[in-house]
Design a protein around this motif. Structure first.
Motif, mmCIF file in Angstrom:
data_model
loop_
_atom_site.group_PDB
_atom_site.id
_atom_site.type_symbol
_atom_site.label_atom_id
_atom_site.label_comp_id
_atom_site.label_asym_id
_atom_site.label_seq_id
_atom_site.Cartn_x
_atom_site.Cartn_y
_atom_site.Cartn_z
ATOM 1 N N ALA A 50 0.832 -1.208 0.000
ATOM 2 C CA ALA A 50 0.000 0.000 0.000
ATOM 3 C C ALA A 50 0.865 1.257 0.000
ATOM 4 O O ALA A 50 0.548 2.250 -0.668
ATOM 5 C CB ALA A 50 -0.938 -0.009 1.207
ATOM 6 N N ALA A 53 2.152 1.654 -3.487
ATOM 7 C CA ALA A 53 1.081 2.110 -4.370
ATOM 8 C C ALA A 53 0.771 3.590 -4.160
ATOM 9 O O ALA A 53 0.562 4.344 -5.120
ATOM 10 C CB ALA A 53 -0.178 1.269 -4.131
ATOM 11 N N LEU A 61 -6.670 0.530 -4.054
ATOM 12 C CA LEU A 61 -5.998 -0.755 -3.964
ATOM 13 C C LEU A 61 -7.058 -1.836 -4.145
ATOM 14 O O LEU A 61 -7.889 -2.048 -3.259
ATOM 15 C CB LEU A 61 -5.307 -0.896 -2.607
#
Length: 306
Positions: A50, A53, A61
């Motif tokens: 995460a 990202a 996500l």
């Protein structure tokens, strides 16, 4: 939060994270705890994904999960009672850690009813994409790619060459039989190669190169068409590599970024231990003591015997 695509730093809104596996190599621990929640020191592997990202500028996500495997999604839900308790006790550091995952990115579930392959899992994520998304990132949570930042390089390569971009590592030839290997052609950049095809786990003498695939993909939205076009492949599953090969055969540009770094395989105990040791040694609180302990342990047991 659903920002238009032009407000995303690298034009990537959604990162797909396949996390429907059973984690059998970690049993019995993964009987009740998803392997994606096993901590690397004090941070679950899925939270490291995460973080990566979020650094890419993604805001969604898309976690591919199995029907009875909802614990991974719960990690991204606020835990109000725990937060209130920590706040009342003045445990600010722990409070910030608990709040971190929900603040990094918005996690949405995509349920894979049966394990039909990585290509099938990625294909399911099309349902959560917005119309303005022409690219999707895929990050495999088993692969911890260091240093972080390769996805941003891949986005820059896509901006230059178009199409889809994958992450690759250059390994010794005697190791290529453990991986998918790229058949490549040079470009005007040393760290970027054009992909002509892929060979799964070739014998060293048959490998077209020493550049192997790792778990980072930046895929043109055409990948969803490709997944629908290909049939069932190796192991009776829909393979993402087959879909990428279909794109190549259709003249779609596919390139790799050769990453100068390292990777840890969090999907098996050996790789997981190495990742924990490296992150532990670099941890500001635990690192110094761990380094002293390991140094003393190796001096006491130079041959590794316990």
């Amino acid at each position: 939060m659903n920002l238009p695509i032009h407000e995303h730093k690298y034009a990537v809104k959604t990162v797909v994270v396949p996390a429907a596996g059973l984690g059998t190599r970690f049993l019995p621990a993964t009987k009740t705890v998803p392997k994606e929640l096993l901590p690397v020191v004090d941070t679950p592997g899925i939270e490291l994904i995460a973080e990566e990202a979020s650094a890419l500028g993604a805001t969604r996500l898309a976690i591919i999960t199995a029907p009875k495997k909802q614990g991974v999604l719960a990690h991204f839900d606020p835990y109000v009672e725990l937060e209130e308790t920590l706040e009342q006790r003045g445990k600010t550091e722990q409070l910030n850690k608990v709040r971190r995952a929900p603040e990094l990115i918005s996690a949405v579930p995509v349920v894979q009813q049966r394990p039909l392959g990585l290509g099938h899992a990625v294909g399911l994520a099309e349902e959560v994409l917005d119309e303005d998304e022409d690219v999707v990132a895929v990050m495999l949570p088993d692969d911890l790619v260091l240093p972080m930042g390769v996805m941003e390089k891949m986005a820059d390569v896509r901006a230059q060459y178009g199409g889809s971009v994958l992450c690759a590592f250059d390994v010794p030839r005697d190791e290529v039989s453990n991986y998918g290997v790229f058949d490549i052609a040079d470009t005007d950049r040393d760290d970027v190669k054009k992909v002509l095809g892929m060979v799964e786990k070739p014998a060293p003498q048959d490998a077209p190169s020493t550049f192997i695939a790792s778990g980072r993909y930046l895929l043109d939205r055409a990948i969803f068409t490709a997944i629908k076009q290909i049939g069932v492949g190796t192991g009776g599953e829909i393979q993402l590599t087959d879909a990428i090969q279909w794109l190549i055969d259709q003249g779609h540009p596919v390139h790799i970024v050769v990453h100068e770094g390292k990777r840890h395989d969090l999907g098996n105990p050996g790789g997981y231990i190495r990742a924990c040791v490296e992150f532990g040694l670099n941890h500001p609180t635990y690192g110094p003591g761990l380094r002293r302990y390991l140094t003393a342990l190796l001096q006491e047991q130079p041959d590794g015997g316990l």
